[in-house]
Motif scaffolding. Structure first.
Motif, mmCIF file in Angstrom:
data_model
loop_
_atom_site.group_PDB
_atom_site.id
_atom_site.type_symbol
_atom_site.label_atom_id
_atom_site.label_comp_id
_atom_site.label_asym_id
_atom_site.label_seq_id
_atom_site.Cartn_x
_atom_site.Cartn_y
_atom_site.Cartn_z
ATOM 1 N N HIS A 26 -8.161 -3.233 1.952
ATOM 2 C CA HIS A 26 -7.044 -2.852 2.828
ATOM 3 C C HIS A 26 -6.634 -1.411 2.543
ATOM 4 O O HIS A 26 -6.403 -0.630 3.466
ATOM 5 C CB HIS A 26 -5.841 -3.777 2.621
ATOM 6 C CG HIS A 26 -5.883 -5.018 3.442
ATOM 7 N ND1 HIS A 26 -5.969 -5.018 4.811
ATOM 8 C CD2 HIS A 26 -5.818 -6.323 3.083
ATOM 9 C CE1 HIS A 26 -5.967 -6.247 5.266
ATOM 10 N NE2 HIS A 26 -5.887 -7.069 4.231
ATOM 11 N N ASP B 270 -11.904 -7.028 13.476
ATOM 12 C CA ASP B 270 -11.548 -6.435 12.185
ATOM 13 C C ASP B 270 -11.795 -7.418 11.041
ATOM 14 O O ASP B 270 -12.279 -7.028 9.974
ATOM 15 C CB ASP B 270 -10.083 -5.999 12.171
ATOM 16 C CG ASP B 270 -9.818 -4.755 13.002
ATOM 17 O OD1 ASP B 270 -10.786 -4.058 13.374
ATOM 18 O OD2 ASP B 270 -8.635 -4.484 13.287
ATOM 19 N N MET C 292 -14.135 -6.953 7.786
ATOM 20 C CA MET C 292 -13.573 -7.139 6.444
ATOM 21 C C MET C 292 -14.416 -8.143 5.662
ATOM 22 O O MET C 292 -14.757 -7.897 4.500
ATOM 23 C CB MET C 292 -12.118 -7.612 6.526
ATOM 24 C CG MET C 292 -11.501 -7.969 5.194
ATOM 25 S SD MET C 292 -11.163 -6.578 4.102
ATOM 26 C CE MET C 292 -9.540 -6.112 4.684
ATOM 27 N N ASP D 32 0.829 -1.194 0.000
ATOM 28 C CA ASP D 32 0.000 0.000 0.000
ATOM 29 C C ASP D 32 0.869 1.251 0.000
ATOM 30 O O ASP D 32 1.630 1.489 0.931
ATOM 31 C CB ASP D 32 -0.888 -0.027 1.243
ATOM 32 C CG ASP D 32 -1.931 1.062 1.273
ATOM 33 O OD1 ASP D 32 -1.956 1.893 0.354
ATOM 34 O OD2 ASP D 32 -2.733 1.066 2.227
ATOM 35 N N TYR E 46 -9.406 -0.882 5.840
ATOM 36 C CA TYR E 46 -9.883 -2.026 6.618
ATOM 37 C C TYR E 46 -8.719 -2.957 6.945
ATOM 38 O O TYR E 46 -7.843 -3.188 6.124
ATOM 39 C CB TYR E 46 -10.981 -2.779 5.858
ATOM 40 C CG TYR E 46 -12.203 -1.925 5.673
ATOM 41 C CD1 TYR E 46 -13.138 -1.787 6.690
ATOM 42 C CD2 TYR E 46 -12.391 -1.218 4.492
ATOM 43 C CE1 TYR E 46 -14.254 -0.970 6.526
ATOM 44 C CE2 TYR E 46 -13.506 -0.402 4.314
ATOM 45 C CZ TYR E 46 -14.419 -0.282 5.336
ATOM 46 O OH TYR E 46 -15.506 0.522 5.172
ATOM 47 N N LYS E 47 -8.760 -3.483 8.149
ATOM 48 C CA LYS E 47 -7.730 -4.406 8.629
ATOM 49 C C LYS E 47 -8.369 -5.770 8.854
ATOM 50 O O LYS E 47 -9.589 -5.919 8.835
ATOM 51 C CB LYS E 47 -7.115 -3.893 9.943
ATOM 52 C CG LYS E 47 -6.629 -2.452 9.894
ATOM 53 C CD LYS E 47 -5.439 -2.303 8.999
ATOM 54 C CE LYS E 47 -4.964 -0.864 8.969
ATOM 55 N NZ LYS E 47 -4.368 -0.476 7.732
ATOM 56 N N ASP E 48 -7.519 -6.775 9.119
ATOM 57 C CA ASP E 48 -8.064 -8.114 9.380
ATOM 58 C C ASP E 48 -7.227 -8.903 10.385
ATOM 59 O O ASP E 48 -7.269 -10.123 10.420
ATOM 60 C CB ASP E 48 -8.218 -8.899 8.076
ATOM 61 C CG ASP E 48 -6.929 -9.040 7.301
ATOM 62 O OD1 ASP E 48 -5.860 -8.619 7.789
ATOM 63 O OD2 ASP E 48 -6.983 -9.582 6.186
ATOM 64 N N LYS E 49 -6.487 -8.201 11.233
ATOM 65 C CA LYS E 49 -5.614 -8.889 12.199
ATOM 66 C C LYS E 49 -6.367 -9.360 13.440
ATOM 67 O O LYS E 49 -6.039 -10.387 14.003
ATOM 68 C CB LYS E 49 -4.440 -7.995 12.612
ATOM 69 C CG LYS E 49 -3.503 -7.656 11.471
ATOM 70 C CD LYS E 49 -2.823 -8.879 10.915
ATOM 71 C CE LYS E 49 -1.855 -8.510 9.812
ATOM 72 N NZ LYS E 49 -1.496 -9.636 8.983
ATOM 73 N N THR E 50 -7.364 -8.601 13.895
ATOM 74 C CA THR E 50 -8.151 -9.023 15.052
ATOM 75 C C THR E 50 -9.426 -9.711 14.563
ATOM 76 O O THR E 50 -9.837 -9.532 13.405
ATOM 77 C CB THR E 50 -8.543 -7.830 15.943
ATOM 78 O OG1 THR E 50 -9.487 -7.008 15.236
ATOM 79 C CG2 THR E 50 -7.309 -7.011 16.346
#
Length: 136
Positions: free
Chosen positions: A109, A120, A124, A66, A113-117
């Protein structure tokens, strides 16, 4: 501008339709589209990027680099078509459905938007599903 590049034998059959769809996602998310490059490759190619740039010695289906500034989106999204095919089987989806999911996942992303937790990742997935339903 959205461009599609190929480092393997895969060829996206509907580039214009997918480009318009991704552009509509960006607009809906109140972002501005700059240069977004999708690169389709195999597992070995993407694994090397994962090791060299992210220090992750694992296989993955998509990696996003990014370069966005604020809401002006710019970056490179690498997609392993081998991994997409395997994941489609694992999740009992078609290859096309799984490919569309990773295409929109990468640009989401960039939209922030995130996807680690778990929380999140849930948001997503909801966004992915929403936009997948807009693709005709």
């Amino acid at each position: 501008m959205i461009s599609f590049n190929y480092e393997n034998d895969f060829k996206l059959p509907n580039e214009t339709q997918i480009s318009k769809w991704i552009s509509s996602v960006i607009v809906t998310e109140n972002c501005k589209e700059e240069e977004i490059n999708y690169v389709f490759c195999d597992d070995d190619y993407l694994h090397k990027l994962n090791v060299d740039f992210l220090d992750h010695d694992t296989l993955t289906d998509v990696i996003s680099f990014d370069y966005s500034v604020g809401k002006t989106l710019h970056g490179d999204i690498f997609i392993s078509t081998e991994r997409v095919a395997d994941n489609a089987k694992d999740f009992e989806n078609t290859f096309e459905e799984e490919l569309h999911r990773v295409l929109v996942h990468g640009v989401l992303h960039y939209c922030g938007y995130k996807d680690k937790t778990d929380e999140d990742a849930k948001l997503m997935r909801e966004k992915e599903n929403f936009y997948l339903n807009t693709l005709k």
